[in-house]
Design an enzyme around this catalytic site. Structure first.
Site, PDB file in Angstrom:
ATOM      1  N   LYS A 101       0.904  -1.094  -0.118  1.00  0.00           N
ATOM      2  CA  LYS A 101      -0.080   0.202   0.240  1.00  0.00           C
ATOM      3  C   LYS A 101       0.859   1.309  -0.004  1.00  0.00           C
ATOM      4  O   LYS A 101       1.562   1.715   1.086  1.00  0.00           O
ATOM      5  CB  LYS A 101      -0.877  -0.150   1.287  1.00  0.00           C
ATOM      6  CG  LYS A 101      -2.272   0.685   1.060  1.00  0.00           C
ATOM      7  CD  LYS A 101      -2.195   2.109   0.953  1.00  0.00           C
ATOM      8  CE  LYS A 101      -1.699   3.185   1.818  1.00  0.00           C
ATOM      9  NZ  LYS A 101      -1.468   4.319   1.325  1.00  0.00           N
TER      10      LYS A 101
ATOM     11  N   GLY B 282      -4.480   3.633  -2.180  1.00  0.00           N
ATOM     12  CA  GLY B 282      -5.730   3.995  -1.197  1.00  0.00           C
ATOM     13  C   GLY B 282      -5.119   4.714  -0.142  1.00  0.00           C
ATOM     14  O   GLY B 282      -3.754   5.093  -0.138  1.00  0.00           O
TER      15      GLY B 282
ATOM     16  N   GLY C 106      -4.599   6.101   3.556  1.00  0.00           N
ATOM     17  CA  GLY C 106      -3.760   5.229   4.793  1.00  0.00           C
ATOM     18  C   GLY C 106      -4.873   4.745   5.864  1.00  0.00           C
ATOM     19  O   GLY C 106      -4.852   3.671   6.046  1.00  0.00           O
TER      20      GLY C 106
ATOM     21  N   GLY D 286      -4.725   1.069   4.068  1.00  0.00           N
ATOM     22  CA  GLY D 286      -3.338   1.160   5.194  1.00  0.00           C
ATOM     23  C   GLY D 286      -3.844   0.376   6.326  1.00  0.00           C
ATOM     24  O   GLY D 286      -3.266  -0.562   6.692  1.00  0.00           O
TER      25      GLY D 286
ATOM     26  N   GLU E  24      10.047   1.945  10.521  1.00  0.00           N
ATOM     27  CA  GLU E  24      11.105   2.884  10.377  1.00  0.00           C
ATOM     28  C   GLU E  24      10.310   4.229  10.324  1.00  0.00           C
ATOM     29  O   GLU E  24       9.372   4.707   9.442  1.00  0.00           O
ATOM     30  CB  GLU E  24      11.335   2.643   8.811  1.00  0.00           C
ATOM     31  CG  GLU E  24      12.783   3.123   8.646  1.00  0.00           C
ATOM     32  CD  GLU E  24      13.219   4.542   8.066  1.00  0.00           C
ATOM     33  OE1 GLU E  24      13.107   5.433   9.241  1.00  0.00           O
ATOM     34  OE2 GLU E  24      12.811   4.824   7.064  1.00  0.00           O
TER      35      GLU E  24
ATOM     36  N   CYS F 233      14.057  11.108   6.244  1.00  0.00           N
ATOM     37  CA  CYS F 233      13.931  11.120   7.575  1.00  0.00           C
ATOM     38  C   CYS F 233      15.223  11.048   8.337  1.00  0.00           C
ATOM     39  O   CYS F 233      15.279  11.115   9.658  1.00  0.00           O
ATOM     40  CB  CYS F 233      13.185   9.618   7.619  1.00  0.00           C
ATOM     41  SG  CYS F 233      13.912   8.335   6.826  1.00  0.00           S
TER      42      CYS F 233
ATOM     43  N   GLU G  17      10.497  16.447  14.246  1.00  0.00           N
ATOM     44  CA  GLU G  17      10.743  16.550  12.803  1.00  0.00           C
ATOM     45  C   GLU G  17      10.041  17.471  11.885  1.00  0.00           C
ATOM     46  O   GLU G  17       8.819  17.413  12.173  1.00  0.00           O
ATOM     47  CB  GLU G  17      10.472  14.957  12.256  1.00  0.00           C
ATOM     48  CG  GLU G  17      10.966  14.735  11.175  1.00  0.00           C
ATOM     49  CD  GLU G  17      10.865  13.068  10.609  1.00  0.00           C
ATOM     50  OE1 GLU G  17       9.480  12.590  10.863  1.00  0.00           O
ATOM     51  OE2 GLU G  17      11.747  12.724  10.175  1.00  0.00           O
TER      52      GLU G  17
HETATM   53  P1  NAD Z   1       2.123   8.940   7.347  1.00  0.00           P
HETATM   54  O1  NAD Z   1       2.640   8.191   8.522  1.00  0.00           O
HETATM   55  O2  NAD Z   1       0.689   9.546   7.696  1.00  0.00           O
HETATM   56  O3  NAD Z   1       1.952   8.117   6.202  1.00  0.00           O
HETATM   57  C1  NAD Z   1       2.921   7.117   5.571  1.00  0.00           C
HETATM   58  C2  NAD Z   1       1.875   6.039   5.029  1.00  0.00           C
HETATM   59  O4  NAD Z   1       1.180   5.212   6.082  1.00  0.00           O
HETATM   60  C3  NAD Z   1       1.520   6.421   3.906  1.00  0.00           C
HETATM   61  O5  NAD Z   1       1.300   5.074   3.081  1.00  0.00           O
HETATM   62  C4  NAD Z   1      -0.124   6.429   4.384  1.00  0.00           C
HETATM   63  O6  NAD Z   1      -1.238   6.201   3.400  1.00  0.00           O
HETATM   64  C5  NAD Z   1      -0.215   5.350   5.642  1.00  0.00           C
HETATM   65  N1  NAD Z   1      -0.746   5.606   6.451  1.00  0.00           N
HETATM   66  C6  NAD Z   1      -1.488   6.623   7.071  1.00  0.00           C
HETATM   67  N2  NAD Z   1      -2.541   6.210   8.025  1.00  0.00           N
HETATM   68  C7  NAD Z   1      -2.395   4.908   8.330  1.00  0.00           C
HETATM   69  C8  NAD Z   1      -2.966   4.265   9.126  1.00  0.00           C
HETATM   70  N3  NAD Z   1      -3.999   4.781  10.192  1.00  0.00           N
HETATM   71  N4  NAD Z   1      -3.048   2.645   8.987  1.00  0.00           N
HETATM   72  C9  NAD Z   1      -2.043   2.472   8.076  1.00  0.00           C
HETATM   73  N5  NAD Z   1      -1.452   3.242   7.168  1.00  0.00           N
HETATM   74  C10 NAD Z   1      -1.495   4.562   7.407  1.00  0.00           C
HETATM   75  O7  NAD Z   1       3.023  10.044   6.822  1.00  0.00           O
HETATM   76  P2  NAD Z   1       2.584  11.291   6.137  1.00  0.00           P
HETATM   77  O8  NAD Z   1       1.250  12.011   6.385  1.00  0.00           O
HETATM   78  O9  NAD Z   1       2.643  11.076   4.635  1.00  0.00           O
HETATM   79  O10 NAD Z   1       3.786  12.144   6.542  1.00  0.00           O
HETATM   80  C11 NAD Z   1       3.735  12.864   7.855  1.00  0.00           C
HETATM   81  C12 NAD Z   1       4.859  12.934   8.575  1.00  0.00           C
HETATM   82  O11 NAD Z   1       5.438  11.520   8.742  1.00  0.00           O
HETATM   83  C13 NAD Z   1       6.193  13.589   7.960  1.00  0.00           C
HETATM   84  O12 NAD Z   1       6.200  15.284   7.903  1.00  0.00           O
HETATM   85  C14 NAD Z   1       7.255  13.245   8.490  1.00  0.00           C
HETATM   86  O13 NAD Z   1       7.704  13.960   9.717  1.00  0.00           O
HETATM   87  C15 NAD Z   1       7.064  11.803   8.679  1.00  0.00           C
HETATM   88  N6  NAD Z   1       7.533  10.807   7.715  1.00  0.00           N
HETATM   89  C16 NAD Z   1       8.407  10.031   8.058  1.00  0.00           C
HETATM   90  C17 NAD Z   1       9.124   9.416   7.084  1.00  0.00           C
HETATM   91  C18 NAD Z   1      10.400   8.584   7.040  1.00  0.00           C
HETATM   92  O14 NAD Z   1      10.970   7.946   6.177  1.00  0.00           O
HETATM   93  N7  NAD Z   1      10.765   8.220   8.404  1.00  0.00           N
HETATM   94  C19 NAD Z   1       8.698   9.423   5.573  1.00  0.00           C
HETATM   95  C20 NAD Z   1       7.377   9.964   5.529  1.00  0.00           C
HETATM   96  C21 NAD Z   1       6.840  10.730   6.420  1.00  0.00           C
END
Ligand code: NAD
Length: 470
Positions: free
Chosen positions: A170, A201, A203, A207, A245, A279, A377
């Protein structure tokens, strides 16, 4: 770049169960470039069933044959590397040169490393009177973010396939197009139907359904700490393996004996690359009090070279951030930094362009360790410069956040830098500008995560052991 209006399940593109769609927006000009289906729990269920059905056959496939399929997948990506770079630039906004060098080439090299490992890894070992079998964990639910969209997919899918696991992916809703391109590469590589499946789709819908599905044996997630915590709790309740991660707030520690000009210049480049959406970026620069003012001037000069602009213009060194939501988050942090009394040396929360989700490259001086901009972050092109009095003070500041993903140490000689690095609570440290190594384990101490990706450590995440006693 074409968008599919279906999901890749059981070796074919098939219509989504629902009718919802997600618009994909080019962050450089805010135009909609494609729509992809918004998967539901029904799509996730179909994909997990396909992966379960494919698992026994793939797990029993000899490692050499799995290695050959992963090598074919790598070759399919090589053949389409320009398309990969164009696609990432269109949906993420990175300057095209960076997309070619990092977003296309890095996942190709990581796929190649797992093709090799699949063929050479010892899936069996001896321990006294036991033979220990290293067997695939099962069906993997992979949930990936948008910041290195193809790299993060390959860093999960390639080791999972090498181990003999099957996968449901996903990808992030902001960058689904390169994930679809990856599924096409999987298809071209001739992997058996159901070994890899893609559900695009949201998250909170697709997700969450994937993380909670009882047919998934291991959830591998990269993204925010908030969502990671939730996924960890769901997996824990189901007694299911989980790899997380998460975020980082890495320190770039410049010791007094270091080449200050080089350390500042490379430190600025590290944060500005990918518009700060990395990150492991060294977003806190730690400089000795005696060298602080000089370092601030060096940082001001270095950051001035990061012209923000059209990702296809070779003069642009900084693209936009991924979305309007992300831009507002980053600007909010910049405003908080100003309000807390940090000194703006470059940039600020003003938009540098009338269109596109751009954030000006920003440097804060006079940042103190407890400020929000030194603790949380930001995930944008923002550097916080902190001063330290002596090495112990530097170490206290470097280790003084909930995160521990990466970091850097600069010193006159390597041994001095290594001695400091040994005391850091973090998963990776670059010594005097050491290069990124796709074979080195990547992952966090503390709240930066659980588990490791890449190389042999990354492969081990997808294996479980069975001991036979003789
Ligand atoms: P997020 O954690 O919301 O999304 C990452 C992934 O998780 C996406 O595929 C998303 O669709 C999915 N997701 C979201 N909610 C979910 C849920 N309840 N259950 C399962 N899957 C779910 O991250 P974001 O909104 O894209 O970014 C927000 C912050 O996260 C960024 O500002 C940054 O600080 C951090 N981030 C960190 C990394 C990293 O590599 N460590 C990468 C992206 C974002």
């Amino acid at each position: 770049m074409k968008a599919h209006d279906g999901m890749y399940i059981r070796g074919e593109w098939r219509p989504a169960a629902g009718t919802g769609t997600i618009a994909v927006v080019n962050p450089a000009d805010e135009q909609i470039i494609a729509e992809v289906p918004a998967g539901t729990a029904q799509d996730v269920d179909a994909a997990v069933r396909a992966a379960r059905d494919a698992f026994p056959g793939w797990a029993a496939t000899p490692p050499a044959e799995r290695a050959a399929r992963i090598a074919a997948l790598r070759d399919a990506m090589v053949a389409r590397k320009d398309e990969i770079a164009e696609t990432v630039t269109a949906e993420l906004g990175t300057p095209i040169g960076l997309s070619q060098v990092v977003h296309a080439n890095l996942p190709i090299s990581v796929a190649g490393s797992f093709a090799e490992l699949a063929g050479t890894y010892a899936f069996e070992e001896k321990a006294g009177n036991s033979t220990v079998l290293l067997e695939p964990v099962g069906v993997v639910g992979a949930i990936t973010p948008w910041n290195y969209p193809l790299h993060q997919i390959v860093a999960k899918v390639a080791p999972a396939l090498a181990a003999g696991c099957t996968v449901v992916l996903k990808p992030a809703e902001d960058t689904p197009l390169v994930a679809q391109l990856f599924a096409e590469c999987v298809h071209e590589a001739g992997l058996p139907a159901g070994v890899f499946n893609l559900v695009t789709g949201l998250g909170a819908v697709a997700g969450q359904a994937l993380a909670a599905h009882e047919g998934v044996d291991l959830v591998s997630f990269t993204g925010s700490t908030a969502v990671g915590r939730q996924i960890g709790a769901t997996a824990g309740a189901a007694v299911k393996r989980v790899a997380l991660e998460l975020g980082g707030k890495s320190a770039n520690v410049i010791l007094p004996s270091a080449d200050l000009a080089k350390a500042v210049k490379v430190g600025v480049a590290n944060v500005m690359s990918n518009s700060g959406q990395t990150c492991s970026a060294w977003t806190r620069m730690l400089v000795h009090t005696d060298q602080y003012d000089e370092a601030v001037e060096l940082a001001r000069a270095a950051v001035a070279k990061y012209a923000a602009g059209d990702p296809h213009d070779p003069a642009s060194r900084l693209g936009p951030v991924v979305s309007a939501k992300q831009r507002e988050r980053v600007r909010g942090y910049i405003d908080q930094g100003v309000a807390a009394g940090a000194r703006l040396v470059a940039g600020g929360s003003e938009a540098p362009h009338p269109a596109g989700y751009y954030v000006a490259p920003t440097v804060f001086a006079d940042v103190t360790p407890e400020m929000t901009i030194a603790q949380e972050e930001i995930f944008g092109p923002v550097i916080s410069m902190l001063r330290y009095a002596d090495e112990d003070d530097a170490l206290r500041i470097a280790n003084g956040t909930v995160y521990g993903l990466a970091g850097a140490v600069w010193a006159g000689d390597e041994a001095e830098a290594v001695a400091f690095a040994r005391r850091m609570e973090t998963g990776q440290v670059d010594i005097n500008g050491g290069r990124f190594n796709p074979l080195a384990p990547f992952g966090g101490y503390k709240q930066s995560g659980v588990g490791r990706e890449l190389g042999t450590h990354g492969l081990a995440e997808y294996l479980q052991t069975k001991s036979l006693q003789f």
